[in-house]
Design a protein around this motif. Structure first.
Motif, PDB file in Angstrom:
ATOM      1  N   ALA A  53       0.824  -1.205   0.000  1.00  0.00           N
ATOM      2  CA  ALA A  53       0.000   0.000   0.000  1.00  0.00           C
ATOM      3  C   ALA A  53       0.861   1.259   0.000  1.00  0.00           C
ATOM      4  CB  ALA A  53      -0.927   0.009   1.208  1.00  0.00           C
ATOM      5  N   PHE A  54       2.111   1.151   0.464  1.00  0.00           N
ATOM      6  CA  PHE A  54       2.995   2.310   0.575  1.00  0.00           C
ATOM      7  C   PHE A  54       3.814   2.569  -0.693  1.00  0.00           C
ATOM      8  CE2 PHE A  54       3.352   1.750   5.455  1.00  0.00           C
ATOM      9  CZ  PHE A  54       2.100   2.326   5.609  1.00  0.00           C
ATOM     10  N   VAL A  55       3.856   1.615  -1.623  1.00  0.00           N
ATOM     11  CA  VAL A  55       4.694   1.761  -2.823  1.00  0.00           C
ATOM     12  C   VAL A  55       4.341   3.010  -3.630  1.00  0.00           C
ATOM     13  CG1 VAL A  55       5.242   0.706  -5.049  1.00  0.00           C
ATOM     14  CG2 VAL A  55       5.380  -0.645  -2.968  1.00  0.00           C
ATOM     15  N   PRO A  56       3.061   3.311  -3.896  1.00  0.00           N
ATOM     16  CA  PRO A  56       2.776   4.541  -4.663  1.00  0.00           C
ATOM     17  C   PRO A  56       3.271   5.808  -3.968  1.00  0.00           C
ATOM     18  CG  PRO A  56       0.840   3.133  -4.627  1.00  0.00           C
ATOM     19  CD  PRO A  56       1.834   2.530  -3.681  1.00  0.00           C
ATOM     20  N   ILE A  57       3.159   5.844  -2.649  1.00  0.00           N
ATOM     21  CA  ILE A  57       3.627   7.021  -1.906  1.00  0.00           C
ATOM     22  C   ILE A  57       5.141   7.131  -2.008  1.00  0.00           C
ATOM     23  CG2 ILE A  57       3.729   8.111   0.367  1.00  0.00           C
ATOM     24  CD1 ILE A  57       1.126   6.551   1.000  1.00  0.00           C
ATOM     25  N   MET A  58       5.842   6.007  -1.887  1.00  0.00           N
ATOM     26  CA  MET A  58       7.307   6.031  -2.001  1.00  0.00           C
ATOM     27  C   MET A  58       7.737   6.491  -3.390  1.00  0.00           C
ATOM     28  SD  MET A  58       8.605   2.725   0.195  1.00  0.00           S
ATOM     29  CE  MET A  58       7.666   1.524  -0.700  1.00  0.00           C
ATOM     30  N   PHE A  59       7.040   5.997  -4.429  1.00  0.00           N
ATOM     31  CA  PHE A  59       7.377   6.399  -5.791  1.00  0.00           C
ATOM     32  C   PHE A  59       7.151   7.896  -5.994  1.00  0.00           C
ATOM     33  CE2 PHE A  59       5.853   7.309 -10.093  1.00  0.00           C
ATOM     34  CZ  PHE A  59       6.996   7.003 -10.810  1.00  0.00           C
ATOM     35  N   GLU A  60       6.003   8.387  -5.563  1.00  0.00           N
ATOM     36  CA  GLU A  60       5.672   9.791  -5.780  1.00  0.00           C
ATOM     37  C   GLU A  60       6.626  10.719  -5.041  1.00  0.00           C
ATOM     38  OE1 GLU A  60       3.639  11.165  -7.856  1.00  0.00           O
ATOM     39  OE2 GLU A  60       2.900   9.246  -8.597  1.00  0.00           O
ATOM     40  N   LEU A  61       6.988  10.388  -3.815  1.00  0.00           N
ATOM     41  CA  LEU A  61       7.913  11.257  -3.086  1.00  0.00           C
ATOM     42  C   LEU A  61       9.328  11.178  -3.654  1.00  0.00           C
ATOM     43  CD1 LEU A  61       6.762  11.136   0.634  1.00  0.00           C
ATOM     44  CD2 LEU A  61       6.746  13.050  -0.943  1.00  0.00           C
ATOM     45  N   THR A  62       9.714  10.038  -4.199  1.00  0.00           N
ATOM     46  CA  THR A  62      11.021   9.934  -4.859  1.00  0.00           C
ATOM     47  C   THR A  62      11.068  10.870  -6.059  1.00  0.00           C
ATOM     48  OG1 THR A  62      11.272   7.637  -4.151  1.00  0.00           O
ATOM     49  CG2 THR A  62      12.604   8.363  -6.010  1.00  0.00           C
ATOM     50  N   VAL A  63      10.047  10.842  -6.884  1.00  0.00           N
ATOM     51  CA  VAL A  63       9.986  11.714  -8.059  1.00  0.00           C
ATOM     52  C   VAL A  63       9.871  13.179  -7.634  1.00  0.00           C
ATOM     53  CG1 VAL A  63       8.597  12.309 -10.080  1.00  0.00           C
ATOM     54  CG2 VAL A  63       9.041   9.916  -9.535  1.00  0.00           C
ATOM     55  N   PHE A  64       9.061  13.447  -6.612  1.00  0.00           N
ATOM     56  CA  PHE A  64       8.874  14.818  -6.135  1.00  0.00           C
ATOM     57  C   PHE A  64      10.192  15.429  -5.674  1.00  0.00           C
ATOM     58  CE2 PHE A  64       8.027  17.843  -2.744  1.00  0.00           C
ATOM     59  CZ  PHE A  64       7.088  18.684  -3.314  1.00  0.00           C
ATOM     60  N   PHE A  65      10.919  14.715  -4.833  1.00  0.00           N
ATOM     61  CA  PHE A  65      12.192  15.230  -4.329  1.00  0.00           C
ATOM     62  C   PHE A  65      13.204  15.400  -5.458  1.00  0.00           C
ATOM     63  CE2 PHE A  65      10.584  14.742  -0.200  1.00  0.00           C
ATOM     64  CZ  PHE A  65      11.480  15.258   0.721  1.00  0.00           C
ATOM     65  N   ALA A  66      13.319  14.412  -6.338  1.00  0.00           N
ATOM     66  CA  ALA A  66      14.288  14.495  -7.435  1.00  0.00           C
ATOM     67  C   ALA A  66      13.972  15.683  -8.341  1.00  0.00           C
ATOM     68  CB  ALA A  66      14.298  13.198  -8.234  1.00  0.00           C
ATOM     69  N   HIS A  68      12.046  18.504  -7.836  1.00  0.00           N
ATOM     70  CA  HIS A  68      12.130  19.840  -7.235  1.00  0.00           C
ATOM     71  C   HIS A  68      13.555  20.212  -6.847  1.00  0.00           C
ATOM     72  CE1 HIS A  68       7.796  19.334  -7.105  1.00  0.00           C
ATOM     73  NE2 HIS A  68       7.721  20.646  -6.953  1.00  0.00           N
ATOM     74  N   LEU A  69      14.296  19.285  -6.281  1.00  0.00           N
ATOM     75  CA  LEU A  69      15.674  19.601  -5.908  1.00  0.00           C
ATOM     76  C   LEU A  69      16.563  19.767  -7.135  1.00  0.00           C
ATOM     77  CD1 LEU A  69      16.102  17.373  -2.739  1.00  0.00           C
ATOM     78  CD2 LEU A  69      15.801  19.852  -2.862  1.00  0.00           C
ATOM     79  N   MET A  70      16.241  19.089  -8.242  1.00  0.00           N
ATOM     80  CA  MET A  70      17.009  19.287  -9.474  1.00  0.00           C
ATOM     81  C   MET A  70      16.776  20.690 -10.026  1.00  0.00           C
ATOM     82  SD  MET A  70      19.032  16.995 -10.341  1.00  0.00           S
ATOM     83  CE  MET A  70      19.314  17.584 -11.970  1.00  0.00           C
ATOM     84  N   VAL A  71      15.559  21.184  -9.983  1.00  0.00           N
ATOM     85  CA  VAL A  71      15.279  22.543 -10.460  1.00  0.00           C
ATOM     86  C   VAL A  71      16.037  23.553  -9.604  1.00  0.00           C
ATOM     87  CG1 VAL A  71      13.467  24.298 -10.644  1.00  0.00           C
ATOM     88  CG2 VAL A  71      13.070  21.994 -11.502  1.00  0.00           C
ATOM     89  N   ILE A  72      16.005  23.377  -8.294  1.00  0.00           N
ATOM     90  CA  ILE A  72      16.723  24.284  -7.400  1.00  0.00           C
ATOM     91  C   ILE A  72      18.223  24.206  -7.673  1.00  0.00           C
ATOM     92  CG2 ILE A  72      17.322  24.712  -4.979  1.00  0.00           C
ATOM     93  CD1 ILE A  72      14.422  23.779  -4.322  1.00  0.00           C
ATOM     94  N   THR A  73      18.760  23.008  -7.848  1.00  0.00           N
ATOM     95  CA  THR A  73      20.180  22.844  -8.140  1.00  0.00           C
ATOM     96  C   THR A  73      20.552  23.496  -9.465  1.00  0.00           C
ATOM     97  OG1 THR A  73      20.243  20.777  -6.912  1.00  0.00           O
ATOM     98  CG2 THR A  73      22.028  21.158  -8.472  1.00  0.00           C
ATOM     99  N   PHE A  74      19.712  23.324 -10.483  1.00  0.00           N
ATOM    100  CA  PHE A  74      19.989  23.934 -11.782  1.00  0.00           C
ATOM    101  C   PHE A  74      20.027  25.456 -11.668  1.00  0.00           C
ATOM    102  CE2 PHE A  74      18.302  25.922 -15.634  1.00  0.00           C
ATOM    103  CZ  PHE A  74      19.316  25.580 -16.516  1.00  0.00           C
ATOM    104  N   TYR A  75      19.069  26.040 -10.980  1.00  0.00           N
ATOM    105  CA  TYR A  75      19.055  27.494 -10.835  1.00  0.00           C
ATOM    106  C   TYR A  75      20.254  27.994 -10.043  1.00  0.00           C
ATOM    107  CZ  TYR A  75      14.405  27.940 -12.838  1.00  0.00           C
ATOM    108  OH  TYR A  75      13.336  27.936 -13.684  1.00  0.00           O
ATOM    109  N   MET A  76      20.640  27.292  -9.001  1.00  0.00           N
ATOM    110  CA  MET A  76      21.795  27.708  -8.215  1.00  0.00           C
ATOM    111  C   MET A  76      23.087  27.568  -9.020  1.00  0.00           C
ATOM    112  SD  MET A  76      20.776  26.231  -4.469  1.00  0.00           S
ATOM    113  CE  MET A  76      22.375  26.525  -3.810  1.00  0.00           C
TER     114      MET A  76
END
Length: 175
Positions: free
Chosen positions: A98-111, A113-121
């Motif tokens: 039951a937790f797999v979709p949540i784990m997948f979505e947060l993995t994609v979310f973090f990757a 959003h943090l990639m956009v921030i890293t690119f801008y910096m």
């Protein structure tokens, strides 16, 4: 200390790519290239090192996975366990499907959003930053190669750049 740069304007991306190779073979230093769209193979022609953004993306995804596992363990198992649909709430491993979709979505979310921030910096694109584009035509249909001309014969370099296919040359004196 004053330094001179030459802005060579090109009309075609293929001509620009060939000119970059010729300028590098002649051992001139290319400061920057401005193009209206990405030119395939330009990074290799300029001799730029490959990007390491894929590695950071993977690491950000791992951080997202760890945060999602920790969050679900704390919220659903330790802090407030509930019996939802007859699923046991005392074990993370029993609830894992039951937790797999949540784990997948947060993995994609973090990757993502943090990639956009890293690119801008990394690109130094701060909010309200003034554009550093030396010629506005490079956002439409022209290609600009900026060649450092400090301690060089500017006339010889200009002639060389015209021979590579430049349609226009400007000598800029940075102070």
């Amino acid at each position: 200390m004053a330094s001179k740069v030459i802005h060579a304007i090109y009309n075609d991306d293929d001509v620009l790519l060939l000119a970059v190779k010729q300028v590098r073979e002649a051992r001139y230093h290319i400061g920057e290239i401005y193009t209206p769209f990405p030119v395939h193979g330009l990074d290799k022609a300029m001799g730029l090192a490959p990007t390491r953004l894929a590695i950071t993306s993977f690491l950000y995804g791992v951080v997202g996975l760890v945060v999602s596992i920790w969050m679900m363990q704390f919220i659903m198992i330790e802090d407030w366990p509930q019996d939802i649909g007859g699923k046991p709430s005392f074990s993370f491993l029993q609830n894992m499907p039951a937790f797999v979709p949540i784990m997948f979505e947060l993995t994609v979310f973090f990757a993502a959003h943090l990639m956009v921030i890293t690119f801008y910096m990394r690109s130094k694109l701060w909010p309200f930053k003034i554009a550093e584009n030396p010629d506005v035509r490079t956002t439409d249909d022209k290609f600009l190669m900026e060649v450092d001309a400090a301690n060089l014969n500017v006339d010889d370099l200009s002639d060389f750049l015209y021979k590579t296919g430049a349609s226009e040359i400007k000598i800029i004196d940075n102070k």
